[in-house]
Design a protein around this motif. Structure first.
Motif, mmCIF file in Angstrom:
data_model
loop_
_atom_site.group_PDB
_atom_site.id
_atom_site.type_symbol
_atom_site.label_atom_id
_atom_site.label_comp_id
_atom_site.label_asym_id
_atom_site.label_seq_id
_atom_site.Cartn_x
_atom_site.Cartn_y
_atom_site.Cartn_z
ATOM 1 N N LEU A 1 -18.306 67.510 53.117
ATOM 2 C CA LEU A 1 -17.708 66.236 53.517
ATOM 3 C C LEU A 1 -16.951 65.662 52.320
ATOM 4 C CD1 LEU A 1 -20.664 64.641 55.518
ATOM 5 C CD2 LEU A 1 -18.627 65.778 56.441
ATOM 6 N N ASP A 2 -15.665 65.435 52.493
ATOM 7 C CA ASP A 2 -14.803 65.011 51.389
ATOM 8 C C ASP A 2 -14.775 63.486 51.309
ATOM 9 O OD1 ASP A 2 -12.907 64.613 49.455
ATOM 10 O OD2 ASP A 2 -11.353 65.832 50.410
ATOM 11 N N GLY A 3 -15.401 62.952 50.269
ATOM 12 C CA GLY A 3 -15.395 61.511 50.056
ATOM 13 C C GLY A 3 -14.542 61.092 48.884
ATOM 14 N N GLY A 4 -13.649 61.993 48.426
ATOM 15 C CA GLY A 4 -12.811 61.677 47.280
ATOM 16 C C GLY A 4 -13.562 61.856 45.970
ATOM 17 N N PRO A 5 -12.900 61.588 44.840
ATOM 18 C CA PRO A 5 -13.553 61.706 43.530
ATOM 19 C C PRO A 5 -14.716 60.723 43.398
ATOM 20 C CG PRO A 5 -11.167 61.568 43.297
ATOM 21 C CD PRO A 5 -11.480 61.217 44.722
ATOM 22 N N CYS A 6 -15.784 61.166 42.749
ATOM 23 C CA CYS A 6 -16.966 60.313 42.571
ATOM 24 C C CYS A 6 -16.666 59.192 41.584
ATOM 25 C CB CYS A 6 -18.148 61.140 42.078
ATOM 26 S SG CYS A 6 -18.673 62.417 43.230
ATOM 27 N N GLU A 7 -17.109 57.998 41.914
ATOM 28 C CA GLU A 7 -16.803 56.818 41.111
ATOM 29 C C GLU A 7 -17.583 56.779 39.804
ATOM 30 O OE1 GLU A 7 -17.057 51.916 41.498
ATOM 31 O OE2 GLU A 7 -17.530 53.206 43.200
ATOM 32 N N VAL A 8 -18.847 57.189 39.819
ATOM 33 C CA VAL A 8 -19.687 57.126 38.610
ATOM 34 C C VAL A 8 -19.484 58.374 37.757
ATOM 35 C CG1 VAL A 8 -22.070 57.072 37.754
ATOM 36 C CG2 VAL A 8 -21.378 55.591 39.650
ATOM 37 N N GLY A 9 -19.603 59.564 38.347
ATOM 38 C CA GLY A 9 -19.244 60.791 37.654
ATOM 39 C C GLY A 9 -20.346 61.527 36.927
ATOM 40 N N ILE A 10 -21.465 60.883 36.641
ATOM 41 C CA ILE A 10 -22.636 61.584 36.110
ATOM 42 C C ILE A 10 -23.841 61.228 36.974
ATOM 43 C CG2 ILE A 10 -21.800 61.704 33.726
ATOM 44 C CD1 ILE A 10 -23.677 59.395 33.025
ATOM 45 N N GLU A 11 -24.866 62.064 36.903
ATOM 46 C CA GLU A 11 -26.016 61.924 37.790
ATOM 47 C C GLU A 11 -26.766 60.615 37.553
ATOM 48 O OE1 GLU A 11 -24.898 66.101 37.111
ATOM 49 O OE2 GLU A 11 -25.341 64.392 35.819
ATOM 50 N N SER A 12 -27.620 60.303 38.514
ATOM 51 C CA SER A 12 -28.348 59.037 38.499
ATOM 52 C C SER A 12 -29.318 58.927 37.327
ATOM 53 C CB SER A 12 -29.133 58.872 39.812
ATOM 54 O OG SER A 12 -30.048 59.946 39.969
ATOM 55 N N THR A 13 -29.573 57.702 36.930
ATOM 56 C CA THR A 13 -30.677 57.402 36.016
ATOM 57 C C THR A 13 -31.985 57.732 36.732
ATOM 58 O OG1 THR A 13 -29.397 55.590 35.073
ATOM 59 C CG2 THR A 13 -31.784 55.572 34.669
ATOM 60 N N ILE A 14 -32.928 58.360 36.020
ATOM 61 C CA ILE A 14 -34.236 58.668 36.622
ATOM 62 C C ILE A 14 -35.317 57.894 35.875
ATOM 63 C CG2 ILE A 14 -35.952 60.434 37.134
ATOM 64 C CD1 ILE A 14 -33.775 62.472 37.354
ATOM 65 N N LEU B 1 -36.026 57.014 41.561
ATOM 66 C CA LEU B 1 -37.382 56.614 41.194
ATOM 67 C C LEU B 1 -38.338 57.767 41.475
ATOM 68 C CD1 LEU B 1 -37.459 53.013 42.727
ATOM 69 C CD2 LEU B 1 -36.914 53.669 40.373
ATOM 70 N N ILE B 2 -39.155 58.119 40.492
ATOM 71 C CA ILE B 2 -40.209 59.112 40.687
ATOM 72 C C ILE B 2 -41.470 58.363 41.104
ATOM 73 C CG2 ILE B 2 -41.521 61.001 39.680
ATOM 74 C CD1 ILE B 2 -38.565 61.591 39.757
ATOM 75 N N LEU B 3 -41.996 58.695 42.294
ATOM 76 C CA LEU B 3 -43.112 57.964 42.879
ATOM 77 C C LEU B 3 -44.156 58.946 43.410
ATOM 78 C CD1 LEU B 3 -40.804 55.493 44.767
ATOM 79 C CD2 LEU B 3 -42.441 54.796 43.003
ATOM 80 N N PRO B 4 -45.394 58.481 43.644
ATOM 81 C CA PRO B 4 -46.407 59.363 44.236
ATOM 82 C C PRO B 4 -45.950 59.858 45.600
ATOM 83 C CG PRO B 4 -47.421 57.376 43.333
ATOM 84 C CD PRO B 4 -45.943 57.148 43.310
ATOM 85 N N ARG B 5 -46.083 61.159 45.843
ATOM 86 C CA ARG B 5 -45.631 61.759 47.106
ATOM 87 C C ARG B 5 -46.700 61.637 48.181
ATOM 88 N NH1 ARG B 5 -46.227 66.967 49.217
ATOM 89 N NH2 ARG B 5 -47.058 67.772 47.244
ATOM 90 N N ALA C 1 -41.526 49.152 40.592
ATOM 91 C CA ALA C 1 -40.623 50.130 41.215
ATOM 92 C C ALA C 1 -39.875 49.491 42.378
ATOM 93 C CB ALA C 1 -41.420 51.341 41.687
ATOM 94 N N ARG C 2 -40.569 48.676 43.144
ATOM 95 C CA ARG C 2 -39.913 47.993 44.265
ATOM 96 C C ARG C 2 -38.833 47.053 43.738
ATOM 97 N NH1 ARG C 2 -40.786 47.408 49.537
ATOM 98 N NH2 ARG C 2 -42.668 48.690 49.352
ATOM 99 N N ARG C 3 -39.107 46.374 42.628
ATOM 100 C CA ARG C 3 -38.087 45.493 42.052
ATOM 101 C C ARG C 3 -36.854 46.286 41.629
ATOM 102 N NH1 ARG C 3 -42.802 42.886 39.879
ATOM 103 N NH2 ARG C 3 -42.614 43.991 37.890
ATOM 104 N N LEU C 4 -37.071 47.482 41.078
ATOM 105 C CA LEU C 4 -35.941 48.322 40.680
ATOM 106 C C LEU C 4 -35.135 48.757 41.899
ATOM 107 C CD1 LEU C 4 -37.542 50.574 37.910
ATOM 108 C CD2 LEU C 4 -35.791 48.809 37.610
ATOM 109 N N ALA C 5 -35.831 49.173 42.963
ATOM 110 C CA ALA C 5 -35.137 49.597 44.175
ATOM 111 C C ALA C 5 -34.335 48.442 44.765
ATOM 112 C CB ALA C 5 -36.140 50.134 45.190
ATOM 113 N N GLY D 1 -39.023 62.396 43.729
ATOM 114 C CA GLY D 1 -37.900 61.572 43.300
ATOM 115 C C GLY D 1 -37.102 61.128 44.511
ATOM 116 N N VAL D 2 -36.889 59.819 44.659
ATOM 117 C CA VAL D 2 -36.147 59.293 45.805
ATOM 118 C C VAL D 2 -35.014 58.397 45.329
ATOM 119 C CG1 VAL D 2 -37.988 59.436 47.522
ATOM 120 C CG2 VAL D 2 -37.854 57.440 46.052
ATOM 121 N N ARG D 3 -33.935 58.413 46.116
ATOM 122 C CA ARG D 3 -32.770 57.607 45.776
ATOM 123 C C ARG D 3 -32.049 57.219 47.045
ATOM 124 N NH1 ARG D 3 -27.170 57.508 43.810
ATOM 125 N NH2 ARG D 3 -26.498 59.662 44.156
ATOM 126 N N CYS D 4 -31.473 56.045 47.049
ATOM 127 C CA CYS D 4 -30.603 55.582 48.120
ATOM 128 C C CYS D 4 -29.190 55.515 47.552
ATOM 129 C CB CYS D 4 -31.049 54.212 48.617
ATOM 130 S SG CYS D 4 -29.947 53.495 49.854
#
Length: 331
Positions: free
Chosen positions: A170-183, A94-98, A80-84, A114-117
């Protein structure tokens, strides 16, 4: 109220709202999120109420960097750390122990989180400002900023149309990726794909050095995760997936009587009716992902009853787009 984050007080106002237990919508590279202090069960309850979302359906916690995740995470396996390290900041959750006693409401009472940066500069600036505030807000619970089960927002105006002018956006313009994150679930000794996104299986496996499993391959149940219901991401119009030949045959049958239908396809189709709105689906999967939700919202705004979509190619790069369309069609 839509605010330009470059305004001198915009971020400060957002932080103060979050410190007070309020909600703020913010852009990420994937979609716009509806944020609240992840450590405050009362603030998180405001998200569930605003979205009409079941309280046992967990939210993703957004953090400014990998060290900040340790406030919410009890342990992080090496893979998981390698993925992050490979994909943060970016479109990976990433879904991790809470960690016990933290983010109970945000996780729907589960012992995982579930955490994401996120990689969007406005999201990062907001998270950094929250972490440095007094008292600090160490992470934001942030599901997509739309009513539960509906089409995710990829612009600030999409958010305003869902929640009105009372919500600070907060307006950051159109989203570059457009679909939700991989989980990716990291709680079962190996990486398990819970939701595809723009990251391919090959990219994930190369980064973590392990095979990416699917939930049905393992005996134990997967943790509940955002955006994994069978029916999700649905516009008001009914979505139907068809191959190009079926689309053309249906248009031929309807002829000049075709009405109340919109089409998103890669193939060039012929119709005898001038009343069928059409948009061409890009041949590139990432560009199709960027446009997907905006196209569905556009067709909805035109008042169509049916949205016919050409089934995406059966290629790994299209997995995220195919997943969102299948869930939209299930609605």
């Amino acid at each position: 109220m839509i605010r330009d984050p470059r305004e001198p007080t915009a971020l400060q106002d957002a932080v103060r709202t979050l410190q007070a237990g309020g909600l703020v919508a913010f852009p990420t590279e994937t979609v716009y999120g509806l944020g609240a202090d992840a450590a405050s069960d009362e603030a998180v309850a405001g998200i569930f109420a605003a979205k009409g979302r079941p309280a046992d359906h967990p939210l993703i916690v957004h953090v400014p960097d990998l060290p900040a995740a340790t406030h919410f995470v009890a342990e992080m396996p090496a893979f998981a750390r390698r993925l992050a390290e490979a994909f943060w900041p970016g479109p990976l959750t990433l879904i991790l122990p809470r960690r016990p006693g933290v983010a109970t409401a945000a996780t729907g009472g589960q012992d995982s989180v579930g955490v994401r940066c996120p990689g969007h500069p406005v999201a990062h600036a907001l998270l950094e400002a929250c972490a440095q505030a007094s008292p600090p807000v160490l992470g934001l619970a942030g599901p997509s900023a739309n009513k539960f089960g509906r089409v995710s927002p990829t612009t600030a105006e999409h958010v305003r149309s869902e929640f009105g002018d009372a919500l600070l956006v907060l307006d950051g313009g159109p989203c570059e990726v457009g679909i939700e994150s991989t989980i990716v679930d990291c709680t079962r000794g190996q990486p398990v794909l819970l939701r595809p996104g723009v990251l391919t299986t090959q990219q994930i496996e190369a980064a973590c050095g392990e095979r990416l499993a699917r939930p049905h391959e393992l005996e134990q149940d997967a943790p509940r995760a955002s955006g994994t219901l069978e029916s999700h991401y649905a516009p008001r119009a009914r979505v139907r997936l068809m191959d190009a030949a079926a689309l053309q045959s249906a248009l031929d049958v309807l002829g000049e009587d075709a009405a109340g239908i919109a089409i998103w396809s890669r193939a060039i189709l012929q119709t005898r009716s001038g009343r069928v709105p059409r948009r061409r689906m890009p041949d590139d999967a990432r560009e199709a992902a960027r446009l997907l939700f905006a196209v569905l919202r556009e067709f909805d705004d035109q008042g169509v009853r049916l949205i016919w979509v050409e089934t995406p190619p059966a290629e790994a790069s299209w997995d995220g787009v195919r997943d969102r369309l299948q869930r939209a069609a299930a609605g």
